[in-house]
Design a protein around this motif. Structure first.
Motif, PDB file in Angstrom:
ATOM      1  N   ASP A 283       9.651 -12.048  29.607  1.00  0.00           N
ATOM      2  CA  ASP A 283       8.476 -11.586  30.235  1.00  0.00           C
ATOM      3  C   ASP A 283      10.311  -9.873  31.103  1.00  0.00           C
ATOM      4  OD1 ASP A 283      10.171 -11.801  33.486  1.00  0.00           O
ATOM      5  OD2 ASP A 283       8.433 -13.466  33.867  1.00  0.00           O
ATOM      6  N   GLY A 284      11.429  -9.820  30.996  1.00  0.00           N
ATOM      7  CA  GLY A 284      12.070  -8.896  31.310  1.00  0.00           C
ATOM      8  C   GLY A 284      12.657  -9.060  33.017  1.00  0.00           C
ATOM      9  N   SER A 285      12.494 -10.276  33.494  1.00  0.00           N
ATOM     10  CA  SER A 285      12.820 -10.123  34.620  1.00  0.00           C
ATOM     11  C   SER A 285      14.327 -10.817  34.817  1.00  0.00           C
ATOM     12  CB  SER A 285      12.274 -11.133  35.274  1.00  0.00           C
ATOM     13  OG  SER A 285      12.159 -12.469  34.717  1.00  0.00           O
ATOM     14  N   LEU A 286      14.334 -10.968  33.283  1.00  0.00           N
ATOM     15  CA  LEU A 286      16.172 -11.876  33.556  1.00  0.00           C
ATOM     16  C   LEU A 286      16.441 -10.648  32.442  1.00  0.00           C
ATOM     17  CD1 LEU A 286      15.887 -15.500  33.921  1.00  0.00           C
ATOM     18  CD2 LEU A 286      16.935 -13.784  35.757  1.00  0.00           C
ATOM     19  N   HIS A 287      17.772 -10.486  32.490  1.00  0.00           N
ATOM     20  CA  HIS A 287      18.571  -9.890  30.991  1.00  0.00           C
ATOM     21  C   HIS A 287      19.274 -10.716  30.421  1.00  0.00           C
ATOM     22  CE1 HIS A 287      20.674  -7.324  28.430  1.00  0.00           C
ATOM     23  NE2 HIS A 287      20.347  -6.197  29.258  1.00  0.00           N
ATOM     24  N   PRO A 288      19.060 -10.553  28.608  1.00  0.00           N
ATOM     25  CA  PRO A 288      19.492 -11.833  28.238  1.00  0.00           C
ATOM     26  C   PRO A 288      21.215 -12.044  28.642  1.00  0.00           C
ATOM     27  CG  PRO A 288      18.188 -10.053  27.302  1.00  0.00           C
ATOM     28  CD  PRO A 288      17.736  -9.792  28.590  1.00  0.00           C
ATOM     29  N   LYS A 289      21.974 -10.821  28.384  1.00  0.00           N
ATOM     30  CA  LYS A 289      23.548 -10.693  28.609  1.00  0.00           C
ATOM     31  C   LYS A 289      23.710 -11.528  29.357  1.00  0.00           C
ATOM     32  CE  LYS A 289      27.846  -8.547  28.212  1.00  0.00           C
ATOM     33  NZ  LYS A 289      27.892  -7.635  29.231  1.00  0.00           N
ATOM     34  N   LYS A 290      23.360 -11.296  30.910  1.00  0.00           N
ATOM     35  CA  LYS A 290      22.897 -12.414  32.321  1.00  0.00           C
ATOM     36  C   LYS A 290      23.093 -14.021  32.084  1.00  0.00           C
ATOM     37  CE  LYS A 290      24.986  -9.308  35.494  1.00  0.00           C
ATOM     38  NZ  LYS A 290      25.180  -8.882  34.728  1.00  0.00           N
ATOM     39  N   VAL A 291      21.465 -14.312  31.106  1.00  0.00           N
ATOM     40  CA  VAL A 291      21.746 -14.808  31.248  1.00  0.00           C
ATOM     41  C   VAL A 291      22.535 -15.687  30.367  1.00  0.00           C
ATOM     42  CG1 VAL A 291      20.123 -16.883  30.089  1.00  0.00           C
ATOM     43  CG2 VAL A 291      19.179 -14.526  31.711  1.00  0.00           C
ATOM     44  N   LYS A 292      22.755 -15.274  29.029  1.00  0.00           N
ATOM     45  CA  LYS A 292      24.318 -15.175  27.668  1.00  0.00           C
ATOM     46  C   LYS A 292      25.532 -15.714  29.327  1.00  0.00           C
ATOM     47  CE  LYS A 292      23.538 -13.663  23.674  1.00  0.00           C
ATOM     48  NZ  LYS A 292      24.247 -13.022  23.122  1.00  0.00           N
ATOM     49  N   GLU A 293      25.811 -14.787  29.925  1.00  0.00           N
ATOM     50  CA  GLU A 293      27.120 -15.070  30.385  1.00  0.00           C
ATOM     51  C   GLU A 293      26.982 -16.544  31.481  1.00  0.00           C
ATOM     52  OE1 GLU A 293      28.882 -10.463  31.592  1.00  0.00           O
ATOM     53  OE2 GLU A 293      27.652 -11.672  33.280  1.00  0.00           O
ATOM     54  N   GLU A 294      26.308 -16.941  32.025  1.00  0.00           N
ATOM     55  CA  GLU A 294      25.682 -17.846  32.336  1.00  0.00           C
ATOM     56  C   GLU A 294      26.241 -18.984  31.931  1.00  0.00           C
ATOM     57  OE1 GLU A 294      24.730 -18.749  35.628  1.00  0.00           O
ATOM     58  OE2 GLU A 294      25.039 -16.693  36.499  1.00  0.00           O
ATOM     59  N   LEU A 295      25.318 -18.992  30.706  1.00  0.00           N
ATOM     60  CA  LEU A 295      25.964 -20.528  29.871  1.00  0.00           C
ATOM     61  C   LEU A 295      27.487 -20.556  29.662  1.00  0.00           C
ATOM     62  CD1 LEU A 295      24.585 -22.133  27.901  1.00  0.00           C
ATOM     63  CD2 LEU A 295      24.768 -20.948  26.350  1.00  0.00           C
ATOM     64  N   ALA A 296      28.291 -19.375  29.493  1.00  0.00           N
ATOM     65  CA  ALA A 296      29.831 -19.137  28.792  1.00  0.00           C
ATOM     66  C   ALA A 296      30.233 -19.512  30.333  1.00  0.00           C
ATOM     67  CB  ALA A 296      29.995 -17.847  28.671  1.00  0.00           C
ATOM     68  N   LEU A 297      30.375 -18.950  31.051  1.00  0.00           N
ATOM     69  CA  LEU A 297      30.128 -19.957  32.331  1.00  0.00           C
ATOM     70  C   LEU A 297      30.206 -21.433  32.947  1.00  0.00           C
ATOM     71  CD1 LEU A 297      29.866 -17.052  35.034  1.00  0.00           C
ATOM     72  CD2 LEU A 297      31.796 -17.402  34.322  1.00  0.00           C
ATOM     73  N   GLU A 298      28.911 -21.861  32.975  1.00  0.00           N
ATOM     74  CA  GLU A 298      29.086 -23.397  32.575  1.00  0.00           C
ATOM     75  C   GLU A 298      29.955 -23.436  31.537  1.00  0.00           C
ATOM     76  OE1 GLU A 298      25.098 -24.893  31.946  1.00  0.00           O
ATOM     77  OE2 GLU A 298      25.551 -26.807  31.831  1.00  0.00           O
ATOM     78  N   ILE A 299      29.877 -23.273  30.102  1.00  0.00           N
ATOM     79  CA  ILE A 299      30.339 -24.199  29.020  1.00  0.00           C
ATOM     80  C   ILE A 299      32.623 -23.862  29.633  1.00  0.00           C
ATOM     81  CG2 ILE A 299      31.429 -24.241  27.075  1.00  0.00           C
ATOM     82  CD1 ILE A 299      28.165 -23.399  26.183  1.00  0.00           C
ATOM     83  N   THR A 300      32.597 -22.798  30.286  1.00  0.00           N
ATOM     84  CA  THR A 300      34.158 -22.562  29.862  1.00  0.00           C
ATOM     85  C   THR A 300      34.067 -23.666  31.618  1.00  0.00           C
ATOM     86  OG1 THR A 300      33.974 -20.623  29.325  1.00  0.00           O
ATOM     87  CG2 THR A 300      35.925 -20.695  30.147  1.00  0.00           C
TER      88      THR A 300
END
Length: 399
Positions: A283-300
């Motif tokens: 719905d556009g309230s979250l930017h996919p890049k931000k979401v991907k960053e979250e994932l990258a942070l979690e995994i790292t």
RNA sequence: GGUGGGAUAGUCAAGUGGCCAACGACGGUGGACUGUAAAUCCGCUCCCUUUGGGUUCAGAGGUUCGACUCCUCUUCCCACCA
């Protein structure tokens, strides 16, 4: 409690065979504290684990949380044959030292995820070697060729005239026999292992083990390209020992579609949370890049720590968002004047001077952030930051 | 054991005497556009300081002015028949 455990075990799985048995095992654990065994086989041919492996490891860790004792099986016997599921027809035989070294680095990496106190490391050489020729024959006689050809790989290869070594037929049998020997209650593996995993069930029945293992299959994690499975040989993997910066960058480079897959299979976030995030993106309230960053942070952070993960993000932004020079660059030095193409090769950021020339011609090469076009350029004494494309950097000191 | 087919760059795959460093596709890579995403578009993709030179088409010989293309042998693979 039981339901919750079952849900967690089921999460992300592609298929479970004999789910009733898993329920029974868990019930026995919750009611009587009775443990059970969960087998997973690993091939010691490559010393590094990548995120594809961790999908399985995380599932094993979940089992450990609920009474499972992991049988961490090292296929040091079967490694000599090579699992047919790979496309490599023949596999080079590893020396004993190599295998030992691989195993050592393997287990250290695995224990970043697994609970050591609930893990037994077993080697199939210990019993398969003892099987001998007679035992092998007996084992081989339990299955018909027609049944064997049912296996997808085999039938495809057979149909496309790709060679199949007779020894490859032994692989599923031996893997199945491992389950007989270990009397495993559950075996987990990738969906590509279905045939082999089921073989365990069948052989347990044939050899009268009195129980048949339940089988849980996890989907195969795609590599960075999003199409082929993650594997070292395709160079589309994120290794668990990758540097924080690389790990972060690699996760961020995956496509948005693939990101959901990674979330599902690798993140510890609950499925509900993930669904919320996903609808947020939709719905556009979250930017996919931000979401991907979250994932990258979690995994790292999982394979390093929060601190390093945050630093990796800052570094990433610095280089790619603000187009600055990375903090750590490999440094090289040389004597006298150097020709630019040669310098790029010497700094390991170009494979050949021919390639270097082509890149210069195309404007891919920068010195101190300035694009260059003169392919005859000589570098005289001084310090230079050399760059090819967006990712390759080197610092060169000419004396 | 017999008969026929095949082996070409990272992969798949054209090429049957010169126009071949070798079509095309994929992959990879560089650029544009972006969010280092995807999609799309354009370029590059054996090596060498290059209007040129060198080494390639399973391997070894041979025929020819000239071979990835023809011949001989070798190795490996596939199919059918036994």
């Amino acid at each position: 409690m039981l339901q919750e455990a079952l849900r967690e075990i089921d999460r992300g799985s592609a298929e479970i065979i004999d789910n009733e048995r898993i329920e029974k095992l868990l019930k026995a654990y919750f009611e009587e504290g009775k443990p059970y065994t969960v087998k997973a086989g690993f091939d010691p041919t490559a010393p590094d684990l990548h995120l594809g492996h961790t999908v399985l490891l995380q599932k094993l860790a979940t089992f450990q949380k609920y009474g499972g004792i992991v049988q961490f099986l090292i296929g040091n016997f079967t490694a000599a044959i090579g699992d047919p599921s790979g496309k490599s027809a023949t596999r080079k035989v590893l020396s004993q030292e190599d295998i030992k070294k691989n195993i050592a680095s393997y287990t250290t990496q695995a224990f970043k995820i697994l609970d050591k106190s609930k893990t037994e490391i077993v080697y199939n050489k210990d019993w398969l070697e003892a099987l001998g020729a007679a035992g092998m024959l007996e084992l081989a006689s339990t299955l018909t060729v027609a049944r064997m050809l049912e296996r997808d790989d085999f039938s495809k290869r057979h149909a496309s005239n790709t060679p199949i070594a007779v020894s490859e037929f032994m692989y599923p049998l031996l893997q199945g026999y491992d389950s007989v020997h270990l009397k495993s209650d559950v075996e987990i593996g990738g969906t590509d292992q279905k045939f082999n995993l089921l073989m365990g069930r069948q052989l347990q029945k044939t050899y009268d083990v009195k129980k048949q293992q339940a089988v849980l299959m996890m989907p195969i994690l795609e590599g960075l390209d999003g199409i082929q499975k993650m594997s070292k040989s395709l160079n589309n993997y994120i290794g668990v020992t990758d540097e924080p910066n690389d790990m972060f960058g690699k996760v961020l480079s995956i496509s948005d579609d693939l990101m959901w897959r990674f979330y599902e299979l690798l993140s510890t976030k609950s499925l509900e949370e993930i669904a919320t995030i996903k609808s947020g993106v939709e719905d556009g309230s979250l930017h996919p890049k931000k979401v991907k960053e979250e994932l990258a942070l979690e995994i790292t952070a999982r394979f390093h720590n929060d601190e390093l993960a945050k630093e990796a993000k800052i570094e990433f932004d610095k280089v790619h968002v603000k187009s600055q020079i990375p903090t750590d660059i490999d440094e090289y030095s040389c004597e006298g004047e150097v020709w630019i193409a040669k310098a790029l090769v010497d700094c390991n950021i170009e494979p050949s001077t021919s390639q270097a020339r082509r890149d210069i011609k195309q404007g891919a090469v920068k010195i101190n952030q300035e694009k260059i076009s003169d392919m005859q350029l000589q570098l005289c004494s001084g310090e230079y930051i050399l760059q090819v494309g967006k990712r390759k950097f080197a610092k060169l000191k000419v004396n």
